[in-house]
Write a protein that holds these residues in place. Structure first.
Motif, PDB file in Angstrom:
ATOM      1  N   MET A  47       0.833  -1.208   0.000  1.00  0.00           N
ATOM      2  CA  MET A  47       0.000   0.000   0.000  1.00  0.00           C
ATOM      3  C   MET A  47       0.865   1.254   0.000  1.00  0.00           C
ATOM      4  O   MET A  47       0.561   2.241  -0.686  1.00  0.00           O
ATOM      5  CB  MET A  47      -0.922  -0.008   1.217  1.00  0.00           C
ATOM      6  CG  MET A  47      -1.917   1.148   1.247  1.00  0.00           C
ATOM      7  SD  MET A  47      -2.998   1.166  -0.210  1.00  0.00           S
ATOM      8  CE  MET A  47      -3.928  -0.346   0.058  1.00  0.00           C
ATOM      9  N   LEU A 100       2.095   1.715  -3.528  1.00  0.00           N
ATOM     10  CA  LEU A 100       1.043   2.249  -4.400  1.00  0.00           C
ATOM     11  C   LEU A 100       0.777   3.719  -4.106  1.00  0.00           C
ATOM     12  O   LEU A 100       0.548   4.519  -5.025  1.00  0.00           O
ATOM     13  CB  LEU A 100      -0.238   1.440  -4.242  1.00  0.00           C
ATOM     14  CG  LEU A 100      -0.194  -0.025  -4.691  1.00  0.00           C
ATOM     15  CD1 LEU A 100      -1.547  -0.683  -4.494  1.00  0.00           C
ATOM     16  CD2 LEU A 100       0.238  -0.133  -6.144  1.00  0.00           C
ATOM     17  N   LEU A 108      -6.296   0.861 -11.705  1.00  0.00           N
ATOM     18  CA  LEU A 108      -6.454   0.041 -10.507  1.00  0.00           C
ATOM     19  C   LEU A 108      -5.498   0.486  -9.403  1.00  0.00           C
ATOM     20  O   LEU A 108      -5.858   0.506  -8.218  1.00  0.00           O
ATOM     21  CB  LEU A 108      -6.218  -1.433 -10.849  1.00  0.00           C
ATOM     22  CG  LEU A 108      -7.276  -2.096 -11.745  1.00  0.00           C
ATOM     23  CD1 LEU A 108      -6.852  -3.516 -12.088  1.00  0.00           C
ATOM     24  CD2 LEU A 108      -8.637  -2.088 -11.070  1.00  0.00           C
ATOM     25  N   THR A 109      -4.279   0.852  -9.801  1.00  0.00           N
ATOM     26  CA  THR A 109      -3.298   1.322  -8.821  1.00  0.00           C
ATOM     27  C   THR A 109      -3.787   2.559  -8.095  1.00  0.00           C
ATOM     28  O   THR A 109      -3.736   2.656  -6.863  1.00  0.00           O
ATOM     29  CB  THR A 109      -1.954   1.619  -9.517  1.00  0.00           C
ATOM     30  OG1 THR A 109      -1.446   0.423 -10.102  1.00  0.00           O
ATOM     31  CG2 THR A 109      -0.943   2.178  -8.531  1.00  0.00           C
ATOM     32  N   THR A 148      -6.902   3.630  -7.844  1.00  0.00           N
ATOM     33  CA  THR A 148      -8.116   3.326  -7.080  1.00  0.00           C
ATOM     34  C   THR A 148      -7.784   2.674  -5.746  1.00  0.00           C
ATOM     35  O   THR A 148      -8.283   3.082  -4.685  1.00  0.00           O
ATOM     36  CB  THR A 148      -9.044   2.405  -7.892  1.00  0.00           C
ATOM     37  OG1 THR A 148      -9.371   3.040  -9.133  1.00  0.00           O
ATOM     38  CG2 THR A 148     -10.319   2.115  -7.120  1.00  0.00           C
ATOM     39  N   VAL A 149      -6.943   1.638  -5.781  1.00  0.00           N
ATOM     40  CA  VAL A 149      -6.576   0.933  -4.551  1.00  0.00           C
ATOM     41  C   VAL A 149      -5.832   1.859  -3.595  1.00  0.00           C
ATOM     42  O   VAL A 149      -6.073   1.842  -2.372  1.00  0.00           O
ATOM     43  CB  VAL A 149      -5.717  -0.303  -4.885  1.00  0.00           C
ATOM     44  CG1 VAL A 149      -5.184  -0.950  -3.610  1.00  0.00           C
ATOM     45  CG2 VAL A 149      -6.524  -1.314  -5.681  1.00  0.00           C
ATOM     46  N   ILE A 200      -8.271   4.139  -1.840  1.00  0.00           N
ATOM     47  CA  ILE A 200      -9.063   3.438  -0.824  1.00  0.00           C
ATOM     48  C   ILE A 200      -8.260   3.241   0.453  1.00  0.00           C
ATOM     49  O   ILE A 200      -8.767   3.425   1.573  1.00  0.00           O
ATOM     50  CB  ILE A 200      -9.557   2.084  -1.368  1.00  0.00           C
ATOM     51  CG1 ILE A 200     -10.583   2.298  -2.486  1.00  0.00           C
ATOM     52  CG2 ILE A 200     -10.154   1.229  -0.248  1.00  0.00           C
ATOM     53  CD1 ILE A 200     -11.002   1.038  -3.190  1.00  0.00           C
ATOM     54  N   GLY A 201      -7.005   2.880   0.308  1.00  0.00           N
ATOM     55  CA  GLY A 201      -6.186   2.600   1.490  1.00  0.00           C
ATOM     56  C   GLY A 201      -5.243   3.706   1.868  1.00  0.00           C
ATOM     57  O   GLY A 201      -4.222   3.454   2.529  1.00  0.00           O
ATOM     58  N   LEU A 216      -7.232  -1.027   6.824  1.00  0.00           N
ATOM     59  CA  LEU A 216      -7.716  -0.838   5.455  1.00  0.00           C
ATOM     60  C   LEU A 216      -9.226  -0.633   5.436  1.00  0.00           C
ATOM     61  O   LEU A 216      -9.735   0.225   4.701  1.00  0.00           O
ATOM     62  CB  LEU A 216      -7.331  -2.050   4.603  1.00  0.00           C
ATOM     63  CG  LEU A 216      -7.710  -1.988   3.119  1.00  0.00           C
ATOM     64  CD1 LEU A 216      -7.030  -0.795   2.436  1.00  0.00           C
ATOM     65  CD2 LEU A 216      -7.321  -3.290   2.419  1.00  0.00           C
ATOM     66  N   ALA A 264     -11.051   2.722   4.128  1.00  0.00           N
ATOM     67  CA  ALA A 264     -12.066   2.665   3.069  1.00  0.00           C
ATOM     68  C   ALA A 264     -13.356   3.320   3.521  1.00  0.00           C
ATOM     69  O   ALA A 264     -14.024   4.023   2.743  1.00  0.00           O
ATOM     70  CB  ALA A 264     -12.302   1.217   2.661  1.00  0.00           C
TER      71      ALA A 264
END
Length: 589
Positions: free
Chosen positions: A122, A125, A169-170, A172-173, A176-177, A195, A199
């Motif tokens: 995380m 990212l 996707l990178t 977005t994830v 979220i985290g 996490l 979120a």
């Protein structure tokens, strides 16, 4: 809420700068060592586009780069923990380096537990998402001189689509985290719990989170553009004042290159911890903070911190020395203009590798004429590039399967234009005799095949017969051929042909110059080749602006189909071309 202690902030920033410089120095040294180890394990001295796929598909290469990625991710995670520990001290009365190191290590050990390893990914990212302009800038820098990798990958629509999906996707994830690692540090809770809480918080404020991520990246992009525009203005003014004098530009461009590298280096150092602090301060999650007394502070002796600083300074000195020295111009780079080599003669306007093209190259003031030599069925030599007659003569025959007598009857010019008909394929003897009588220097590329018989001895015998050993340079992409020639005559000027290369072990070859595809030439490569006491020839440059760029970079020979136009461009004192070539050098990292 207690006010921020500015003295603590200053102390932490000093500590952070030292840590970031050390981290980058370690990364560079580890990356350099990894390349050498992987090349050794793969039994490859250097990489070219012929063996790059085989190299990257080796299990050892995959494992090696996976280890490097994990190492980088762990460094980022520890860096994140350092920033979070430092942020805790901003509202304290005193500052302790020992506190930062101790609590950063505690948070790091908590994050790398098996059940919390997701935190490491995380953080990685988050770093990518919050620094997209810098990531793309880094990729461009990392693959400069290795553009065949990028171009080969990006030419596929499927690959571009896949990379686009992965980027989405990178981001977005990461969004979220975005607070998960901060929560783990504060609460020492499992990553999965952190996490879920992150979120839940983001779900209620996703527009604000997205807007902040976009704004942070926009600021980084504006800074990058501002540095580029500002440097461009300074360079333009400097070139104008100097009038593009060769000696003055040598000093000026070196300083400008240093300055540009330092600015990029500083931006990288600042942006990574800044994004962590930005997330920490802009979106502070409103939950009950853990009692700070829970975290015990151990005092570390001041000597330990001093030793760490000494090691950091040594690492930084090594890093900066090796990184910077490859970008220094010498006066000779500017005072010496490159030689012009006519590629297969003046081959843009006339049929390549014909006497007509060779005569035209002499009239256009080429310093050298590059020719290709192949062996015929009857063990004679002809000047011809391809292995077949198809492209230039329209005949589906192999050169090695035909006699010299038959080849002498083939029209090598009519395929280009009817006005060039009756231009035949010259023999090596014919070209050597003409060059000897007219004091023409040749760059002879040897192109042996597996079916050839005694190619090297017969060639050298012919060369010696016409006394041209000192009036030519000899090049080949077959190193064994060059080694055989060196044994026959140690005084020959020999060159190895590269399309591109990763690594520098090729410098150990017993040759006098390297002939390199211009698309893969970098200032670092030029520096290494010159430092090894060898020359660099680049092929095939037909664009005038590109020729000026590489002339500015200090190449020794430019091989071109347009010798007259390229010579005019290089020797021109045109301000716009001078400025363009200098800017290309400075910004083309």
């Amino acid at each position: 809420m207690k006010p921020i202690n500015r003295a603590n902030v200053k102390q932490f920033l000093l500590f952070e700068v030292g840590y970031m410089i050390s981290m980058m120095a370690v990364l560079v040294l580890v990356e350099s060592m990894l390349w050498r180890i992987l090349l050794h394990l793969g039994k490859i001295r250097y990489l070219t586009n012929y063996d790059i796929y085989r190299f990257f598909m080796k299990p050892t290469t995959i494992v090696g780069f996976s280890i490097m990625l994990v190492f980088f991710m762990l460094l980022l995670e520890f860096q994140h923990q350092v920033v979070l520990a430092g942020a805790d001290l901003f509202r304290r009365k005193t500052y302790s380096h020992g506190y930062v190191l101790d609590n950063a290590m505690r948070g790091f050990l908590h994050a790398i537990r098996p059940r919390n390893m997701g935190a490491v990914g995380m953080t990685f990212l988050l770093t990518l998402t919050m620094n997209l302009p810098l990531v793309f800038n880094m990729i461009n820098w990392a693959f400069h001189g290795r553009k065949f990798i990028v171009s080969g990958v990006m030419n596929s629509h499927r690959v571009r689509f896949t990379l686009g999906i992965l980027l989405f996707l990178t981001v977005t994830v990461a969004m979220i985290g975005v607070f998960s690692v901060n929560m783990m540090y504060d609460r020492r809770i499992p990553f999965t719990t952190a996490l879920r809480r992150s979120a839940s918080y983001v779900k209620k404020r996703w527009k604000l989170v997205a807007f902040t991520v976009i704004m942070y990246n926009s600021v980084i992009l504006i800074i990058l553009l501002g540095l580029t525009v500002g440097m461009t203005g300074v360079v333009a003014l400097g070139v104008k004042i100097l009038g593009y004098t060769r000696a003055g530009s040598a000093i000026y461009v070196t300083i400008a290159k240093y300055f540009h590298l330092i600015l990029n280096f500083i931006l990288w150092m600042v942006s990574i911890p800044a994004c962590y602090l930005y997330v920490e301060g802009r979106f502070r999650v409103n939950y009950e903070r853990q009692d700070q007394a829970r975290i015990r502070t151990r005092r570390h002796p001041k000597k330990i911190v001093k030793y760490i600083i000494i090691v950091a300074v040594l690492l930084d000195t090594i890093f900066i020395t090796f990184e910077m020295r490859s970008h220094v111009f010498t006066l000779s780079d500017f005072l010496d203009y490159p030689m012009i080599t006519a590629h297969r003669g003046s081959s843009e306007e006339y049929p390549e590798n014909t006497m007509l093209a060779f005569h035209a190259a002499v009239e256009e003031a080429a310093n050298f004429i590059e020719i290709d030599v192949r062996q015929t069925k009857d063990l004679r030599f002809v000047v011809f590039h391809d292995s077949t007659l198809d492209r230039t003569c329209g005949l589906p025959y192999q050169v090695s399967e035909m006699t010299q007598q038959v080849l002498s009857e083939v029209d090598a010019g009519i395929r280009m234009d009817v006005q060039f008909q009756d231009n035949t394929i010259p023999t090596l003897e014919e070209v050597l005799s003409w060059a000897k009588d007219n004091y023409v220097w040749l760059n002879i590329e040897l192109k042996p095949t597996k079916s050839d018989y005694q190619y090297v001895p017969l060639f050298y015998e012919t060369l010696k017969e016409y006394g041209m050993q000192r009036q030519c340079v000899i090049s080949s992409s077959n190193y064994e051929v060059l080694q055989e020639l060196r044994r026959m005559d140690p005084n020959l000027t020999l060159g190895y042909i590269l399309s591109m290369s990763i690594g520098t072990s090729y410098l150990d070859m017993d040759v006098d110059f390297f002939s390199v595809d211009y698309k893969y030439v970098t200032s670092t490569m030029i520096y290494h080749i010159h430092s090894a006491g060898k020359e660099i020839h680049i092929w095939t440059v037909n664009d005038e602006d590109l020729a000026c760029k590489y002339a500015t970079m200090g190449v020794d020979h430019i091989i071109t189909d347009r010798p007259l136009e390229i010579r005019r461009a290089i020797f021109s004192e045109d301000y716009e071309k001078a400025l363009s070539s200098v800017l290309d050098y400075i910004f083309d990292d």
